[in-house]
Motif scaffolding. Sequence first.
Motif, mmCIF file in Angstrom:
data_model
loop_
_atom_site.group_PDB
_atom_site.id
_atom_site.type_symbol
_atom_site.label_atom_id
_atom_site.label_comp_id
_atom_site.label_asym_id
_atom_site.label_seq_id
_atom_site.Cartn_x
_atom_site.Cartn_y
_atom_site.Cartn_z
ATOM 1 N N TYR A 298 -35.487 -27.616 49.651
ATOM 2 C CA TYR A 298 -35.823 -27.093 50.973
ATOM 3 C C TYR A 298 -34.639 -26.318 51.536
ATOM 4 N N THR A 329 -39.359 -34.323 47.466
ATOM 5 C CA THR A 329 -38.937 -33.225 48.337
ATOM 6 C C THR A 329 -38.830 -31.906 47.582
ATOM 7 N N HIS A 331 -39.520 -28.303 46.703
ATOM 8 C CA HIS A 331 -40.106 -27.235 47.516
ATOM 9 C C HIS A 331 -41.115 -26.436 46.697
ATOM 10 N N LEU A 395 -41.576 -33.481 56.424
ATOM 11 C CA LEU A 395 -41.238 -32.315 55.625
ATOM 12 C C LEU A 395 -41.743 -31.078 56.356
ATOM 13 N N SER A 412 -46.602 -37.152 56.771
ATOM 14 C CA SER A 412 -46.249 -36.672 55.442
ATOM 15 C C SER A 412 -47.252 -37.121 54.390
#
Length: 660
Positions: A298, A329, A331, A395, A412
Amino acid sequence: MTTTPSQRIHARLRPLDATSARWTSGFWGQMHDRTRDVTIPQIWSSLSDPAVSPGLINFQIAAGLTDGAHAGPPFMDGDFYKWLEAAIASLETDPDAELAARIEELATLIASVQRDDGYLHTPVLIQALHAEQAVALADRFNFETYNLGHLITMGVRHHAVTGSTTLLDVARRAASFLEMLATDKPLELARSAICPSHYMAVIELYRATDDPQYLELAEAFLRVRDDFDGGDDNQDRLPVREQKVAAGHAVRANYLYAGLADLVAENGDEELLNVLEGLWNDVVDTKLYVTGGCGALYDGASPDGSPWQSDISRVHQAYGRSFQLPNTTAHNESCANIGMILWSERMLSLTGDARYADVIEQISYNSLLASISLDGGAYFYTNPLRQVRDLPFPLRRPGDTALHPTPTPPPSDERLRERYLSCFCCPPNIARTLARFHERAASVSPDGVFVHQYGGSELALGDGILSLREDSDYPWNERITFTVTGASDGGLPIHLRIPGWSSGATLAVNGQAQAVSEPGSYTRVEREWVVGDVITLTLPMPVRVLRGHRLAEEITNQVAVRRGPVVYALESTDLPEGVVLEQAALRRGASFEVSTDEVAGVSVTMLATQLAVLPDSQEDALYADIEDAALGSVPVRLIPYFTWGNRGASEMSVWLPVVW
């Protein structure tokens, strides 16, 4: 009318267009039909509805047809052009009078708002219309060159398919504006070269017009970039020829390198080709997810940009360090994955190396198709490899479902595809990629036809010199059959890709066995072809259990499951009651039963197996003692990764702990 781009004089392969390659059956035939019937109309319904999207109304306001202010992100124009490119591609393969009329109406609208100097950016044009201060290139994050690049690409495609010069003239004027910048305002051009679609665009314009000024313009883009002192976020910290590793914003990186590969195809710059090969290898060998996802982080921090903290810049949706591949996490923006397809197909054209087609296949069957729902009408912006419940932090999401007001992002664990994203760059990019996927089926060279992707194609080369029909249930079934449906003067040699993931491939012509080259190459089959000849390629698809590199710490002591080109995942929907995702583990040596079933009404191949069940800890401490309890066992089915999230909110993981 379809005209074929020329040039590519330094490329070994030339891709086939819709006059020579179509998906008419099988897996990709179904995807083609879904894109035509659902995806393209659904995106138009969003773009044309001002209650949902400002895509169309921004142009209508700029043309003085209605009142209002610009709305939406500054790159909205480019996203509108990408949808038009998808619609034009659909018009090419499936003529439709209503769609053709809409495209011509929009072409006229777009042409009407372009400035005389070629500039077209509706936020600035609307400000000028309202007598407000309006300055072009005032902010590098206004994405003007990104928008102009997609405008040019779309205009070239419109001319190729329809023969109309309306948008080709628009494209030429837009290129003239970029040429003025390169000549008179190089600093402004370099600073504004965000998400550089214009590199690819002007090369496409050069190929369509055979006008050398556009090739010279592409070379000027590179010179201007190398003279600009920027940062990793836009790949302009170092001159291109000094770059050794892929860093910074993954979409921008992949677009840049794809455009430079286009340039090499025209000017034969061997030094630049070597740089691109090294950068591509860096991504594939150290930064590419097993699903083909690109841009792990991210936020990155340009960690290798400078030893001085003051010179380190924030980088969004970034390539991280080698083997830095988080799962929850991750991206992996859909546009970055598409950018890797664009880059890889150009490298394939330059070199003829099958490894580039392998990566296109890896992305296409996994991260690309995961980014769109099985019904073809909802989209992901990010593409994680693990989804968990009760994540203690939100997120960031671009998925606002309305323009005003901005809703509070859902929890999330409710990450689902959405029909409209306020950051709408990905859906039309997905649409144009799928609408033009037939261009990735095969290429031609002086040595014959090279078949890159399997899944239901029909190929027709030259004036009847060779025609092939593929019949297969690939990627679910190992048997691929090509039938010669037309041949003159003996046809051409046929080169069939033997995927790098395969082992034990066999090939027969009219039932007679032929030699097969090694995985990750093309097998050449040459004979005097006659109508009715049958080529049978068999690619055994045992279930493979993969481990990660020792430095990929997020997946230490975990494994992923793949069959053929398809990566599989465990979704909590398929876990029995009382078992949660973190308890699920795969036993070493586990067996898998291949079966066909449906996910959200779509037939896919699933893998049934017995999972080990780890002890359930009720403690929520950061660290806790491991329980001394026997492992349980439960039957589950693994589903193709691209199908996850189509049955409601769920947990999901590609990587699973492995136990003995």
